[in-house]
Motif scaffolding. Structure first.
Motif, short mmCIF file in Angstrom:
data_model
loop_
_atom_site.label_atom_id
_atom_site.label_comp_id
_atom_site.label_asym_id
_atom_site.label_seq_id
_atom_site.Cartn_x
_atom_site.Cartn_y
_atom_site.Cartn_z
N CYS A 1 -2.06 6.42 -0.18
CA CYS A 1 -2.37 7.55 -1.06
C CYS A 1 -3.04 8.70 -0.34
O CYS A 1 -3.85 8.51 0.56
CB CYS A 1 -3.28 7.07 -2.19
SG CYS A 1 -2.61 5.65 -3.05
N TYR B 1 -3.17 -0.39 -7.21
CA TYR B 1 -1.88 -1.02 -6.91
C TYR B 1 -2.01 -2.43 -6.35
O TYR B 1 -1.02 -3.05 -5.97
CB TYR B 1 -1.11 -0.15 -5.93
CG TYR B 1 -1.06 1.29 -6.37
CD1 TYR B 1 -0.22 1.67 -7.43
CD2 TYR B 1 -1.84 2.26 -5.77
CE1 TYR B 1 -0.19 3.00 -7.86
CE2 TYR B 1 -1.81 3.59 -6.19
CZ TYR B 1 -0.99 3.94 -7.24
OH TYR B 1 -0.96 5.23 -7.67
N CYS C 1 0.84 -1.21 0.00
CA CYS C 1 0.00 0.00 0.00
C CYS C 1 0.87 1.25 0.00
O CYS C 1 1.86 1.34 0.70
CB CYS C 1 -0.91 0.02 1.22
SG CYS C 1 -1.83 1.55 1.36
N LEU C 2 0.43 2.24 -0.78
CA LEU C 2 1.19 3.48 -0.92
C LEU C 2 0.61 4.61 -0.08
O LEU C 2 1.03 5.74 -0.16
CB LEU C 2 1.22 3.89 -2.39
CG LEU C 2 1.73 2.80 -3.33
CD1 LEU C 2 1.04 2.85 -4.68
CD2 LEU C 2 3.22 2.90 -3.53
N ARG D 1 -4.78 -4.17 -1.63
CA ARG D 1 -5.76 -4.67 -0.65
C ARG D 1 -5.96 -6.14 -0.86
O ARG D 1 -6.09 -6.60 -1.98
CB ARG D 1 -7.07 -3.93 -0.83
CG ARG D 1 -6.87 -2.46 -0.57
CD ARG D 1 -8.18 -1.75 -0.46
NE ARG D 1 -7.97 -0.58 0.38
CZ ARG D 1 -8.62 -0.33 1.49
NH1 ARG D 1 -9.56 -1.15 1.90
NH2 ARG D 1 -8.34 0.72 2.20
N CYS E 1 -8.42 0.31 -5.81
CA CYS E 1 -6.99 0.51 -5.64
C CYS E 1 -6.24 0.05 -6.88
O CYS E 1 -6.34 -1.11 -7.27
CB CYS E 1 -6.49 -0.28 -4.43
SG CYS E 1 -4.70 -0.33 -4.36
N PRO F 1 -8.55 6.32 -3.35
CA PRO F 1 -9.87 5.95 -3.85
C PRO F 1 -10.47 4.80 -3.06
O PRO F 1 -11.68 4.67 -2.97
CB PRO F 1 -9.60 5.55 -5.30
CG PRO F 1 -8.15 5.19 -5.35
CD PRO F 1 -7.48 6.02 -4.32
N CYS F 2 -9.62 4.00 -2.46
CA CYS F 2 -10.12 2.87 -1.68
C CYS F 2 -10.93 3.37 -0.50
O CYS F 2 -11.82 2.68 0.00
CB CYS F 2 -8.94 2.03 -1.19
SG CYS F 2 -7.78 2.98 -0.19
S1 SF4 Z 1 -5.51 3.14 -3.17
FE1 SF4 Z 1 -4.40 1.32 -2.75
S2 SF4 Z 1 -2.36 2.02 -2.42
FE2 SF4 Z 1 -3.64 3.81 -2.25
S3 SF4 Z 1 -4.13 3.93 -0.10
FE3 SF4 Z 1 -5.71 2.73 -1.02
S4 SF4 Z 1 -5.04 0.64 -0.75
FE4 SF4 Z 1 -3.30 1.92 -0.44
#
Ligand code: SF4
Ligand SMILES: Nc1nc2c(c(=O)[nH]1)N[C@H]1C(S)=C(S)[C@@H](COP(=O)(O)OP(=O)(O)OC[C@H]3O[C@@H](n4cnc5c(=O)[nH]c(N)nc54)[C@H](O)[C@@H]3O)O[C@H]1N2
Ligand SMILES: Nc1nc2c(c(=O)[nH]1)N[C@H]1C(S)=C(S)[C@@H](COP(=O)(O)OP(=O)(O)OC[C@H]3O[C@@H](n4cnc5c(=O)[nH]c(N)nc54)[C@H](O)[C@@H]3O)O[C@H]1N2
Ligand code: SF4
Ligand code: SF4
Ligand code: SF4
Ligand code: SF4
Ligand SMILES: [Mo]
Lengths: 318, 249, 991
Positions: free
Chosen positions: B86, B128, B83-84, B131, B126, B90-91
């Motif tokens: 963010c 990336y 996880c970055l 999750r 997400c 959006p999650c």
């Molecule tokens: S979008 Fe993905 S990478 Fe960004 S905060 Fe949410 S879970 Fe983490």
């Protein structure tokens, strides 16, 4: 994306149900159908079954269905929450509309007004459903106006086909002819929207690439040479679904023919050529085909949609 | 509240991952699993531990990529993915229950598993793949930035670091406040030209990846392309002759 | 929690959960790197294992294997009770027996052999970290048939180094990562020094002022982060190094001063073809080698402090024709045969690349000298103001050593380091105490005793220096079961475990009575030839008796080997036992100073198992072995291994552990037994380390302060400087024998072989098996590599690690794949004349086009390791071991040599050549059972996949302030303004 049966059923069924509600409200407002209890029972029965069945099935894929009520809380930010709220709110006018029609035998005036509010709520709910998908930047196939247009036109289209069948069966000719025109029109419109959607997702537009996903694009073409795990994981099961090209190529014509062309032809047939019980049968067949077609369409909607996470697993671009 | 914090969070805690020195050893992934399986999101379920489809919940996964510029310059790059955290996560905004949230104090994105309904929408949102749904528990799980470790007063200072960071044998992982331009991690990122992943997704990730340094192939260095031979006689006979009475300085 | 559906529920996150009830330190053993660990325990279970930040080996980091120790501990594959075979060997039918019965039985079997002929016990210990105990036990038992697994592992590396520099890579030495400017790594995937290498490479690259070159046919792992990847053809590194030496010699980029001082390069070699001492050094009456001193114009002792030696010139000295050994070296490597052009085709390395790399080495060594302002005194008492380093460092491992030409290649790498003067200098490759030792160290292999119940005179393993030291009979035939130290493999310093089953089953040179093994999966991944090896285990004589009559084995897990043995002594796991990582054995020293460590039990065994070392001491006592019983016959170490670790003295004052010796614990190295020694280790994190003073940290081979210290600590016998043996006279002694000189001569059939391969200077030849099978028919080299997250066969039983890798693929270059019409996931046969194995392919770019490779030891036999029968390890994964061989084709005389290095007996795993054949569609499926499945045997441990759920802790409420953590902080601090020096989240200025 993994085409989960429950979600496919949910979106198609509730779409059809809300579509029916829209047309029932229109019929009532235009006074094309009397507040016939039998017709009402059938129409609302089918409509609510589709809506409630759809909504229920959407909870099947939840990890904790018993907590589903919590999904109302985030309407300020979450389209899924908004959908939940909207769908529940829609029940109020729709329920009253149905009650006054079926129980009180009244579908004009205030009842019709309730119906129109319910219809608006139904469209809003379908819209929120569409936004759940359309908001997802991660899935460029969905992240565009054609997704919203698709939902907004497919639900009422499907609803028109069903209500048409009922109107025909109950012999409300005027209503049937309006619905026939609407259904034919919406079938064409929906097909055009779907064709536009497909043109868009295969149009070679690229949002993200393996290069941007890894930040290594400046080094040239990026390919995955080792996966973090040898067996499938959740991400691959949920988002890494790959529909074979030839599969999609076979299924799309099925969706088009069963979902749009055959229903169109059958409905058109009932316009002038066949009537009576044959027409009812033809329309029933049209509904069935339409439902099958839309199921396939929805399966493709998921199966063909590539998620950005697949870029980490060997996909070059989404 | 699944709305994101209105103002920038007080801190933007995140990871900096150096792709120049990551050797792809999976230490960070396994140590993460080890810490977190009894941590905030306990357990990180394993589904078929000794069977046909070994699989389970992980917060960190190590990929390997090959790059090819078409001119014969290929590289192999190891790539840890987690996880970055963010800024525009959006999650979080898609979550219907408020289970997904971003902490205002430090920007860590977490899941409240007690209210998560397991709709999986956040994992769709997400880009990336950060999750991971716990199929046995029916809730979403994800990297916690080791929130229960980095502030943990029951651990010695040296352990108050994300598990993946302190364990990395190559030293390829750093951790700190990326919102503070004067922090050391920010300086590291600036000096090395750290990048965001998929900026086009509009998520404003906090984590940064330090790209592989340009390889030193020899063309650029001070060293000559070849050595001058002191003598070109066959099999070096001339040189040997010269060495016969060569006194070392 | 309200029931308002519109309410947002805010989570209270516990920032300070209690992690553990107790933290115990110990030493990891998920591989042989031996990192320090801190084990957090909660409710008697393991909550978390992390690296010990204070530990000299890993400095707080922990690899994937170490981090998965929990799943090792709770693996269902663990053995639970002693087992006695009831069915046929291999059937896996056992009955569980009590320890008393097991030990009585073992005592009876062993006692019988010992009374008859102790040498008929073959005692081979695989991945043994207690070889100073097991070797001593063998000595006292009286069998010379002892070794650990080194013979199939990396003895070429050890031997090549020890016979050249008196040190080698891995435990013997390490690159000066923090100072080097040019680092070359040959054939390394993960290596034993797993974490230190990663720490070091990360440091080197983060500093930004060094170049890292990896020579490896495969571009993964370390090679992936190299500045330059040299994708050499396997088995040809020797030629590449010769070409580098060629270039450096011809450009005179040679550190003559260093050679004069530290090496035998100026020593005069007798050059009289046909003389009995041709090729030996000319010595004076004191036995000192002579050099030609140009200053005085005459010969002086090579041991003298000051001379100005000639490096070339044939001269007459003391009536003999002599030439400095350097000249022989220069003549050989300057010859056109070894020019970059000449070797380019064989190595696959373009001449301009070789030339450039030679130039870069020279530039780094001679233009980028590292100077440390640190006065030091050399072995001859001369003071030096500074330490001047030639910052070029090499490291090499099995990519070099696992070839049958590996010994010479290893030597060549060390010689190259000596030629540029970088050995144990700042920025070069450095010794780790107790190394350097004289090249080679002084111990000789013990000669067998023919008497019953008699201990050997010395340890079974040592360093032969001439034919006199071989372990052969009067006909020159092997006396060891593995034929180590015979004319076939004279310098088989680590024995040849890979030949034991083969030789014992063929009764060549003789049959044995009992085979006793510990910790080696000989029936599977450490066998070079699985199908035949299984046959050796089960071979019967004409009376229907097993040819190897009795096999005792200690394993901790239900491995593929257990079912083939008769009596199983189940061991503990590394978290359940005491251990000593001893200076007498393979310590944890770094180049900065000595260190040793212990393991302590951090968790109670939940099964009826015992630590092998304790069992071995128990057996020793039952057998009445000298040193293991008191005068009254009672056991000397009733407290088991822990008792031994503290109380055993190998020689007065020297025991397994060097730290906290002496009755009050104030002594290091040598001192009386300290009854509280283990407690002191535990207080210190289970290790002891002693940093050398800066003035003793470099030039250890000739550093007066270091050498005196080493003698005081008991590491070396005398404080004479240690000479680099570029030209190796010991090898020449064997060659002279082969040429007909001296009393001990090789049997006729081995004469040419000895003459060829005992060249005193490194040579190159095509590896044997490759030469045998390397034509057009089998054009492809097949290699295996260790995955960084798996340790041989132990990895697959680990519920976490197998989620990463459960089915290895064959990695094929795109171009090679195109030739065979292969796409990703296609099935292919990897075949040679011995058989074939099936694999799924993965196409890659980062590999030499003539090479295919796979991960090592992932394939498993059905039924083993507590895995389900349909697990990918048994259906998809594969081993190359099925088609390697431990034996070469017989020669004209019918004699077959082992598939091993002719000097050291090192197993030549990587000489394998194969052809690929795409599977026919009907074959393109998961592999069926290659061997009959073994019956399952799993411990009652049930891991439902929810580990940890029961171990979460109560929040104590507080929140400690945050600390930034910079990986490679100190290196980044030197390269990036604003980053403070220190380590991780510890900043120097705060300290
Ligand atoms: S979008 Fe993905 S990478 Fe960004 S905060 Fe949410 S879970 Fe983490
Ligand atoms: N194809 C191919 N084959 C190779 C190699 C290669 O490169 N390629 N490499 C070779 C090399 S260098 C080596 S060193 C060998 C390694 O091969 P092995 O030495 O066989 O190593 P492992 O497979 O780890 O097996 C060691 C055995 O020790 C057991 N064991 C584990 N822990 C304990 C314990 O605590 N106590 C006891 N008593 N037993 C325990 C395990 O269950 C296992 O049966 O493989 C060799 N085989
Ligand atoms: N993670 C992990 N670590 C381990 C082990 C493990 O099983 N797992 N095992 C331990 C053991 S027992 C050992 S012996 C060591 C071995 O440590 P390594 O020597 O690192 O182990 P290998 O996997 O044998 O790697 C050999 C490397 O040499 C390359 N190679 C092969 N042939 C050639 C050649 O001809 N020339 C060159 N230049 N390169 C070549 C291969 O591509 C490969 O990268 O690792 C130890 N450490
Ligand atoms: S631990 Fe470090 S080197 Fe290993 S994979 Fe993770 S980031 Fe890379
Ligand atoms: S799975 Fe849980 S965290 Fe994710 S969106 Fe759904 S409710 Fe929120
Ligand atoms: S920060 Fe913690 S939870 Fe996140 S990947 Fe690293 S170890 Fe795992
Ligand atoms: S390298 Fe890994 S497995 Fe080996 S001892 Fe260190 S932590 Fe343990
Ligand atoms: Mo090994």
């Amino acid at each position: 994306m993994h085409p989960a049966k429950s979600v496919i059923f949910f979106t198609t069924a509730s779409g059809a149900g809300y579509g029916m509600m829209v047309w029932l409200a229109v019929l009532a407002a235009l006074g094309l159908v009397p507040a016939d209890m039998a017709f009402g029972l059938f129409a609302f029965g089918i409509g609510f079954t589709l809506i409630v069945g759809g909504l229920l099935s959407s909870t099947f894929h939840l990890g904790h269905p018993e907590r589903a009520w919590r999904a109302f809380s985030q309407w300020r930010s979450s389209w899924l929450s908004r959908e939940g709220v909207s769908s529940v709110v829609a029940f109020l006018p729709l329920g009253l509309f149905a009650l006054s029609w079926v129980v009180m035998g009244e579908n004009g005036g205030n009842a019709a007004l309730l119906g129109l509010v319910g219809a608006a709520m139904s469209l809003l709910t379908v819209f929120t459903t569409s936004m759940i998908y359309a908001q997802l930047k991660t899935i460029p196939a969905w992240h565009n106006g054609w997704t919203v247009a698709g939902y907004l036109v497919l639900g009422p289209m499907n609803g028109a086909v069903i209500v048409l069948l009922l109107a025909q069966a109950f012999g409300y000719a005027e209503a049937a002819s309006l619905l026939r025109m609407a259904a034919l029109g919406l079938l064409v419109a929906a097909l055009l929207v779907k064709l536009a959607y497909w043109a868009r997702i295969h149009g070679g537009r690229v949002t993200s690439t393996a290069g941007s996903a890894t930040g290594l694009g400046h080094l040239g073409k990026v390919t995955m040479s080792a996966s973090p795990h040898d067996t499938d994981n959740y991400l691959l099961r949920e988002m890494g679904f790959r529909v074979a090209r030839k599969h999609a190529a076979k299924l799309r014509p099925i969706a088009i023919v069963a979902g749009f062309l055959l229903p169109f032809a059958l409905i058109a047939l009932t316009h002038s050529i066949v009537g009576g019980n044959a027409a009812v049968l033809a329309l029933a067949l049209a509904w069935l085909l339409c439902q099958v077609g839309l199921y396939v369409e929805r399966w493709l909607f998921f199966a063909e949609a590539k998620h950005a996470v697949t870029l980490y697993y060997g996909e070059q671009a989404v | 509240m699944t709305c994101l914090p209105k103002n920038p969070t007080e801190k933007k805690l995140g990871l900096v991952i150096d792709l120049d020195i990551c050797v792809g050893c999976h230490a960070c992934a396994v140590n993460c699993k080890e810490w977190n399986t009894a941590g905030k999101s306990a357990p990180l379920t394993d589904y078929d531990p000794y069977g046909k489809k070994p699989d389970g919940v992980w917060f960190n996964r190590i990929h390997t990529y090959e790059t090819d510029d078409g001119q014969g310059n290929g590289t192999t790059v190891h790539f840890p993915r987690s996880c970055l955290h963010c800024e525009d996560a959006p999650c979080v905004t898609v979550c219907p229950t408020g289970a997904s949230y971003k902490r205002t104090e430090d920007g860590i994105v977490l899941v409240n598993e007690d209210i998560c309904i397991g709709c999986k929408l956040c994992s769709w949102a997400c880009p990336y793949g950060a999750r991971e749904y716990d199929e046995a528990e029916g809730v979403m799980k994800k990297c916690t930035l080791c929130v229960d470790k980095i502030y943990n007063e029951n651990l010695p200072e040296t352990s108050r670091v994300p598990a993946c960071v302190s364990t990395c044998p190559a030293g390829a992982r750093s951790f700190g406040d990326l919102g503070d331009p004067d922090s050391e991690v920010s300086k590291l990122v600036a000096a090395r030209g750290g990048v965001e992943l998929m900026p086009e997704q509009g998520t404003k990730p906090v984590n940064r990846y330090l790209p592989p340094r340009p390889r030193k192939k020899g063309e650029e260095g001070k060293a000559p392309r070849m050595l001058n031979h002191s003598d070109d006689s066959a099999d070096g006979a001339g040189l040997i002759a010269r060495w016969v009475d060569k006194i070392l300085s | 929690m309200g029931l308002n559906p519109f309410e947002t529920v805010k989570e209270e996150v516990g920032l300070s959960p209690k992690v553990s009830d107790e933290v115990k330190t110990s030493t990891c053993y998920m591989c042989a790197c031996r990192c320090g660990i801190k084990v957090h325990l909660k409710n008697g279970q393991i909550r978390y294992i992390e690296g010990n930040p204070d530990h000299p080996v890993n400095k707080g980091v922990l690899c994937a294997k170490g981090s998965s120790g929990i799943m090792h501990q709770y693996a269902p594959a663990k053995l639970t009770k002693p087992l006695l075979r009831t069915g046929e060997r291999g059937s896996g039918e056992f009955k569980e027996i009590e320890w008393d019965e097991a030990l009585e039985l073992a005592t009876e079997w062993l006692g019988d052999v010992r009374q008859r002929d102790p040498g008929k016990l073959a005692f081979f210990t695989g991945r043994d970290q207690s070889q100073s105990l097991t070797g001593w036990w063998a000595t006292k038992f009286g069998t010379h048939n002892f070794a650990a697994h080194g013979g199939f592992c990396s003895v070429n590396m050890a031997g090549g180094g020890l016979y050249t520099l008196g040190g080698a890579f891995w435990e013997f030495g390490e690159p000066d990562f923090e100072r080097t400017k040019y680092m070359m790594m040959f054939g390394v995937a993960d290596d034993h020094d797993s974490n230190p290498i990663k720490l070091g490479l990360g440091n080197l690259k983060s500093r930004g002022d060094a170049k890292f070159v990896s020579v490896n046919p495969i571009r993964t792992g370390y090679s992936a982060i190299a500045d330059e990847w040299v994708g050499i053809r396997p088995g040809t590194d020797g030629l590449f190094i010769f070409a580098l030496i060629h270039e450096l010699l011809r450009a005179e980029k040679i550190d003559f001063a260093s050679l004069a001082r530290y090496s035998n390069a100026p020593w005069l070699v007798i050059r009289e073809e046909g003389a009995a001492d041709n090729g030996l050094f000319l010595r004076n009456e004191d036995g000192h080698p002579l050099v030609w001193d140009l200053a005085s114009g005459g010969p002086v002792s090579g041991m003298a402090a000051e001379f100005s030696p000639a490096f070339a010139g044939e001269r007459e000295v003391l009536g003999r024709t002599v030439v400095p050994s350097f000249q022989i070296l220069a003549e050989r490597y300057m010859s056109a045969e070894f020019s970059p052009e000449a070797v380019a085709e064989t190595t696959g390395i373009p001449a301009e690349v070789t030339r450039r790399i030679a130039a870069e080495i020279a530039e780094a060594a001679f233009e980028q000298e590292v100077v440390i302002d640190q006065p030091w005194t050399d072995a001859w008492g001369r003071k030096h103001e500074k330490m001047i380093g030639r910052p070029v460092a090499f490291h090499a491992m099995r990519g070099i050593s696992a070839h049958s030409n590996g010994f010479h290649t290893c030597r060549a790498i060390h010689i190259l380091q000596a030629l540029i003067g970088s050995v144990d200098t700042p920025g070069g490759w450095r010794y780790k105490p107790p190394f350097p030792k004289p090249a080679p160290p002084g111990i000789k292999p013990a000669f067998p005793k023919a008497e019953a119940a008699t201990p050997l005179d010395g340890p079974p393993l040592g360093f032969p220096r001439s034919p006199d030291d071989l372990v052969v009979d009067q006909h020159g035939d092997p006396l060891r079961i593995d034929k180590a130290y015979s004319w076939e493999y004279p310098l088989a310093l680590h024995g040849m475990m890979h030949m034991v089953l083969h030789n014992a089953a063929k009764q060549d040179p003789y049959g044995i009575d009992v085979l006793f093994m510990f910790m080696a999966n000989m029936a599977w991944n450490s066998s070079m030839n699985i199908p035949e090896t299984l046959g050796y285990f089960t071979k019967k004589d004409e009376n229907g008796e097993y040819v190897i009559p009795k096999i005792i084995y200690s394993d901790a897990f239900w491995s593929e080997t257990v079912p083939y043995c008769d009596l199983i002594l189940p061991d503990t796991t590394y978290l359940e036992r005491h251990d000593a990582i001893s200076m007498l054995d393979r310590p944890i020293s770094t180049a900065h100073g000595a260190g040793d460590s212990i393991r302590q039990p951090v968790i109670e065994p939940d099964r009826d198992v015992r630590p092998f070392q304790t069992v071995l001491l128990d057996l020793g006592a039952r057998l009445g072995l000298p040193g293991m019983v008191n005068e009254d016959g009672s056991p000397k170490y009733p407290g088991g291994y822990a008792d031994y670790i503290v109380n055993h003295e190998r020689s007065p004052g020297i025991g397994p552990l060097a730290g906290w010796r002496g009755t009050d614990g104030e002594k290091e190295g040598v001192g009386e037994v300290n009854p509280n020694q283990l407690e002191r280790y535990i207080e210190n994190g289970c290790f002891w380390s002693q940093d050398l003073p800066h003035s003793a940290q470099y030039f250890k081979h000739s550093n007066r302060e270091y050498l005196d210290h080493a003698v005081k600590m008991g590491w070396i016998g005398h404080a004479d400087p240690i000479t680099f043996h570029l030209y190796n006279e010991d090898l020449q002694r064997f060659r002279l024998a082969a040429q007909g000189h001296g009393e001990k001569q090789p049997p006729e059939q081995h004469r040419t072989r000895i003459e060829t391969y005992f060249d005193p200077l490194p040579i190159w030849y095509q590896p044997f098996l490759e030469a045998e099978e390397g034509g057009d028919e089998f054009p492809v080299h097949a290699l295996s590599q260790r995955p960084m997250h798996m340790y041989h066969s132990w990895g697959s039983q680990n519920a976490w690690l197998r989620q990463i890798t459960s089915a290895n693929k064959l990695h094929v270059h795109h171009k090679l794949a195109a030739k065979h019409d292969l796409k990703d996931d296609d099935y292919v046969w990897i075949q040679n004349s011995r058989g074939r194995v099936k694999a799924q392919v993965k196409l890659v770019d980062g590999v030499n086009e003539n090479v295919v490779w796979t991960w090592n030891a992932i394939g498993k036999r059905k039924g083993a390791w507590g895995l389900d029968k349909d697990s990918p390890e048994t259906t998809k994964a594969f081993l190359l071991n099925h088609i390697i061989t431990e034996q070469l084709a017989p020669g004209a005389d019918g004699h077959a040599y082992s598939n091993s290095d002719p000097v050291t007996g090192q197993a030549a795993w990587y000489d394998l050549r194969v052809q690929l054949q795409k599977c026919a569609p009907e074959d393109a499926t998961e592999e069926g059972a290659r061997f009959a499945p073994l019956p399952d045997r799993t411990s009652k441990v049930v891991n439902k996949g929810r580990y940890g759920a029961q171990l979460t802790g109560e929040d104590t409420g507080g929140a400690a302030p945050l600390r930034e953590f910079i990986g490679q902080r100190s290196a980044n601090a030197s390269a990036i303004p604003g980053i403070r020096p220190g380590r991780g989240n510890q900043v120097e200025e705060d300290a």
